[in-house]
Write a protein that holds these residues in place. Sequence first.
Motif, PDB file in Angstrom:
ATOM      1  N   LEU A  54       0.814  -1.221   0.000  1.00  0.00           N
ATOM      2  CA  LEU A  54       0.000   0.000   0.000  1.00  0.00           C
ATOM      3  C   LEU A  54       0.846   1.269   0.000  1.00  0.00           C
ATOM      4  CD1 LEU A  54      -2.839  -0.987   2.509  1.00  0.00           C
ATOM      5  CD2 LEU A  54      -2.796  -1.234   0.026  1.00  0.00           C
ATOM      6  N   LYS A  55       1.996   1.200  -0.659  1.00  0.00           N
ATOM      7  CA  LYS A  55       2.854   2.373  -0.757  1.00  0.00           C
ATOM      8  C   LYS A  55       2.874   2.958  -2.168  1.00  0.00           C
ATOM      9  CE  LYS A  55       5.929   1.120   3.060  1.00  0.00           C
ATOM     10  NZ  LYS A  55       7.339   0.833   3.468  1.00  0.00           N
ATOM     11  N   THR A  56       2.479   2.177  -3.145  1.00  0.00           N
ATOM     12  CA  THR A  56       2.432   2.644  -4.529  1.00  0.00           C
ATOM     13  C   THR A  56       1.162   2.136  -5.192  1.00  0.00           C
ATOM     14  OG1 THR A  56       3.670   0.715  -5.347  1.00  0.00           O
ATOM     15  CG2 THR A  56       4.952   2.687  -4.754  1.00  0.00           C
ATOM     16  N   GLY A  57       0.821   2.748  -6.310  1.00  0.00           N
ATOM     17  CA  GLY A  57      -0.347   2.336  -7.057  1.00  0.00           C
ATOM     18  C   GLY A  57      -0.250   2.788  -8.505  1.00  0.00           C
ATOM     19  N   LYS A  58      -1.079   2.207  -9.328  1.00  0.00           N
ATOM     20  CA  LYS A  58      -1.130   2.603 -10.732  1.00  0.00           C
ATOM     21  C   LYS A  58      -2.529   2.322 -11.257  1.00  0.00           C
ATOM     22  CE  LYS A  58       0.598  -1.901 -12.276  1.00  0.00           C
ATOM     23  NZ  LYS A  58       1.649  -2.611 -13.075  1.00  0.00           N
ATOM     24  N   GLY A  59      -2.873   2.992 -12.342  1.00  0.00           N
ATOM     25  CA  GLY A  59      -4.207   2.777 -12.884  1.00  0.00           C
ATOM     26  C   GLY A  59      -4.467   3.590 -14.123  1.00  0.00           C
ATOM     27  N   ASP A  60      -5.748   3.708 -14.451  1.00  0.00           N
ATOM     28  CA  ASP A  60      -6.186   4.415 -15.653  1.00  0.00           C
ATOM     29  C   ASP A  60      -7.296   5.393 -15.297  1.00  0.00           C
ATOM     30  OD1 ASP A  60      -4.698   2.593 -17.587  1.00  0.00           O
ATOM     31  OD2 ASP A  60      -6.045   1.161 -16.624  1.00  0.00           O
ATOM     32  N   TYR A  61      -7.431   6.423 -16.098  1.00  0.00           N
ATOM     33  CA  TYR A  61      -8.543   7.357 -15.941  1.00  0.00           C
ATOM     34  C   TYR A  61      -9.155   7.647 -17.311  1.00  0.00           C
ATOM     35  CZ  TYR A  61      -5.374  11.055 -17.606  1.00  0.00           C
ATOM     36  OH  TYR A  61      -4.517  11.811 -18.351  1.00  0.00           O
ATOM     37  N   PHE A  62     -10.446   7.941 -17.290  1.00  0.00           N
ATOM     38  CA  PHE A  62     -11.191   8.223 -18.516  1.00  0.00           C
ATOM     39  C   PHE A  62     -12.093   9.421 -18.263  1.00  0.00           C
ATOM     40  CE2 PHE A  62     -10.376   3.722 -18.014  1.00  0.00           C
ATOM     41  CZ  PHE A  62      -9.767   3.380 -19.219  1.00  0.00           C
ATOM     42  N   ASN A  63     -11.976  10.443 -19.086  1.00  0.00           N
ATOM     43  CA  ASN A  63     -12.773  11.654 -18.940  1.00  0.00           C
ATOM     44  C   ASN A  63     -13.780  11.771 -20.079  1.00  0.00           C
ATOM     45  OD1 ASN A  63     -11.366  12.594 -16.640  1.00  0.00           O
ATOM     46  ND2 ASN A  63      -9.742  13.404 -17.951  1.00  0.00           N
ATOM     47  N   GLY A  64     -14.875  12.419 -19.794  1.00  0.00           N
ATOM     48  CA  GLY A  64     -15.895  12.683 -20.800  1.00  0.00           C
ATOM     49  C   GLY A  64     -16.749  13.841 -20.361  1.00  0.00           C
ATOM     50  N   ASP A  65     -17.813  14.098 -21.088  1.00  0.00           N
ATOM     51  CA  ASP A  65     -18.772  15.137 -20.711  1.00  0.00           C
ATOM     52  C   ASP A  65     -18.083  16.488 -20.498  1.00  0.00           C
ATOM     53  OD1 ASP A  65     -21.170  16.316 -19.995  1.00  0.00           O
ATOM     54  OD2 ASP A  65     -20.995  15.751 -17.885  1.00  0.00           O
ATOM     55  N   GLY A  66     -17.315  16.909 -21.483  1.00  0.00           N
ATOM     56  CA  GLY A  66     -16.667  18.204 -21.370  1.00  0.00           C
ATOM     57  C   GLY A  66     -15.182  18.164 -21.681  1.00  0.00           C
ATOM     58  N   ARG A  67     -14.546  17.030 -21.443  1.00  0.00           N
ATOM     59  CA  ARG A  67     -13.136  16.886 -21.784  1.00  0.00           C
ATOM     60  C   ARG A  67     -12.870  15.415 -22.095  1.00  0.00           C
ATOM     61  NH1 ARG A  67      -8.773  18.348 -17.369  1.00  0.00           N
ATOM     62  NH2 ARG A  67     -10.051  20.233 -17.298  1.00  0.00           N
ATOM     63  N   HIS A  68     -12.799  15.093 -23.362  1.00  0.00           N
ATOM     64  CA  HIS A  68     -12.621  13.707 -23.763  1.00  0.00           C
ATOM     65  C   HIS A  68     -11.133  13.370 -23.809  1.00  0.00           C
ATOM     66  CE1 HIS A  68     -16.872  13.232 -24.671  1.00  0.00           C
ATOM     67  NE2 HIS A  68     -16.821  14.428 -25.246  1.00  0.00           N
ATOM     68  N   SER A  69     -10.658  12.740 -22.747  1.00  0.00           N
ATOM     69  CA  SER A  69      -9.262  12.348 -22.657  1.00  0.00           C
ATOM     70  C   SER A  69      -9.154  11.144 -21.743  1.00  0.00           C
ATOM     71  CB  SER A  69      -8.393  13.499 -22.133  1.00  0.00           C
ATOM     72  OG  SER A  69      -8.785  13.854 -20.814  1.00  0.00           O
ATOM     73  N   SER A  70      -8.032  10.476 -21.808  1.00  0.00           N
ATOM     74  CA  SER A  70      -7.789   9.313 -20.964  1.00  0.00           C
ATOM     75  C   SER A  70      -6.290   9.122 -20.838  1.00  0.00           C
ATOM     76  CB  SER A  70      -8.448   8.058 -21.551  1.00  0.00           C
ATOM     77  OG  SER A  70      -7.969   7.823 -22.883  1.00  0.00           O
ATOM     78  N   GLY A  71      -5.885   8.304 -19.873  1.00  0.00           N
ATOM     79  CA  GLY A  71      -4.470   8.093 -19.664  1.00  0.00           C
ATOM     80  C   GLY A  71      -4.215   7.170 -18.500  1.00  0.00           C
ATOM     81  N   THR A  72      -2.974   7.143 -18.053  1.00  0.00           N
ATOM     82  CA  THR A  72      -2.585   6.300 -16.930  1.00  0.00           C
ATOM     83  C   THR A  72      -2.134   7.167 -15.764  1.00  0.00           C
ATOM     84  OG1 THR A  72      -0.295   6.121 -17.704  1.00  0.00           O
ATOM     85  CG2 THR A  72      -1.875   4.447 -18.473  1.00  0.00           C
ATOM     86  N   LEU A  73      -2.215   6.582 -14.569  1.00  0.00           N
ATOM     87  CA  LEU A  73      -1.801   7.254 -13.347  1.00  0.00           C
ATOM     88  C   LEU A  73      -0.780   6.388 -12.612  1.00  0.00           C
ATOM     89  CD1 LEU A  73      -5.281   8.299 -11.882  1.00  0.00           C
ATOM     90  CD2 LEU A  73      -3.640   9.832 -12.954  1.00  0.00           C
ATOM     91  N   THR A  74       0.173   7.018 -11.989  1.00  0.00           N
ATOM     92  CA  THR A  74       1.067   6.318 -11.052  1.00  0.00           C
ATOM     93  C   THR A  74       1.034   7.082  -9.726  1.00  0.00           C
ATOM     94  OG1 THR A  74       2.989   7.569 -11.874  1.00  0.00           O
ATOM     95  CG2 THR A  74       2.571   5.402 -12.840  1.00  0.00           C
ATOM     96  N   LEU A  75       0.998   6.347  -8.639  1.00  0.00           N
ATOM     97  CA  LEU A  75       0.869   6.945  -7.310  1.00  0.00           C
ATOM     98  C   LEU A  75       1.974   6.436  -6.395  1.00  0.00           C
ATOM     99  CD1 LEU A  75      -2.945   6.318  -6.753  1.00  0.00           C
ATOM    100  CD2 LEU A  75      -1.924   8.476  -7.446  1.00  0.00           C
ATOM    101  N   ARG A  76       2.395   7.277  -5.479  1.00  0.00           N
ATOM    102  CA  ARG A  76       3.282   6.850  -4.410  1.00  0.00           C
ATOM    103  C   ARG A  76       2.873   7.593  -3.140  1.00  0.00           C
ATOM    104  NH1 ARG A  76       6.266  10.370  -7.489  1.00  0.00           N
ATOM    105  NH2 ARG A  76       7.352  12.054  -6.405  1.00  0.00           N
ATOM    106  N   ARG A  77       2.789   6.843  -2.058  1.00  0.00           N
ATOM    107  CA  ARG A  77       2.337   7.436  -0.800  1.00  0.00           C
ATOM    108  C   ARG A  77       3.392   8.384  -0.245  1.00  0.00           C
ATOM    109  NH1 ARG A  77      -1.554   5.769   3.161  1.00  0.00           N
ATOM    110  NH2 ARG A  77      -1.845   3.717   2.241  1.00  0.00           N
ATOM    111  N   GLN A  78       2.954   9.549   0.151  1.00  0.00           N
ATOM    112  CA  GLN A  78       3.867  10.559   0.680  1.00  0.00           C
ATOM    113  C   GLN A  78       4.241  10.261   2.119  1.00  0.00           C
ATOM    114  OE1 GLN A  78       2.453  14.681   0.984  1.00  0.00           O
ATOM    115  NE2 GLN A  78       4.261  15.284  -0.191  1.00  0.00           N
TER     116      GLN A  78
END
Length: 207
Positions: free
Chosen positions: A183-207
Amino acid sequence: MDHEYVVLGGVNRAQIGKYLASTASVVSGLLVWALLQAVDLAKGLGLSTNLPPVILSLIGAGTVYTVLYLIFRRWIWRVPLVAGWLKVADLSGTWICDGHPFPRPNSLAIEWKGTMTITQDWDKVRIHLDAGLSKSNSDVAGLVSDPIEGFALLYSYRNEPKPGQTELSAHRGFAKLIFAKDLKTGKGDYFNGDGRHSSGTLTLRRQ
């Protein structure tokens, strides 16, 4: 605002309520017995005692359940052994976030950095992302315990540009994040619509 979230693959929440109710009944009975024993002891010592009925009502099963649930909701579920049994991850805290948009024709999306703040207790959660030029807040979420992937957080959100960012528009989106077992790092995807059509990947690290 914090909102309820669904737990999938973990212990049924209704079952937790039953466990707490049973515990509250036992604890309440022990408290009443101990109080009555104390009164009898005081009388045996010749002390004047007066036990108003309201005192017994204050340590009734309903009151004890309320106190136990509050303690469980805020603290007990976070204890590693308890969280492991419940199969619920404590994701609360601050995460450093890097966004990597998928390339699209004529897209103005660029890589970005942000800070994700997650507030969570047993009942409610909120995922807030400050991406510099805009911010977003979750409105629906679900936490999944997957024996293969680990813990996955799925949520929908509403994004709003910060004041002065006229080139951006408010929009809704969806994200799926998968966290490492520590539970110190994470990764995933996001998808936008309804005003901004974009998508991509996310990487996370706990501060």
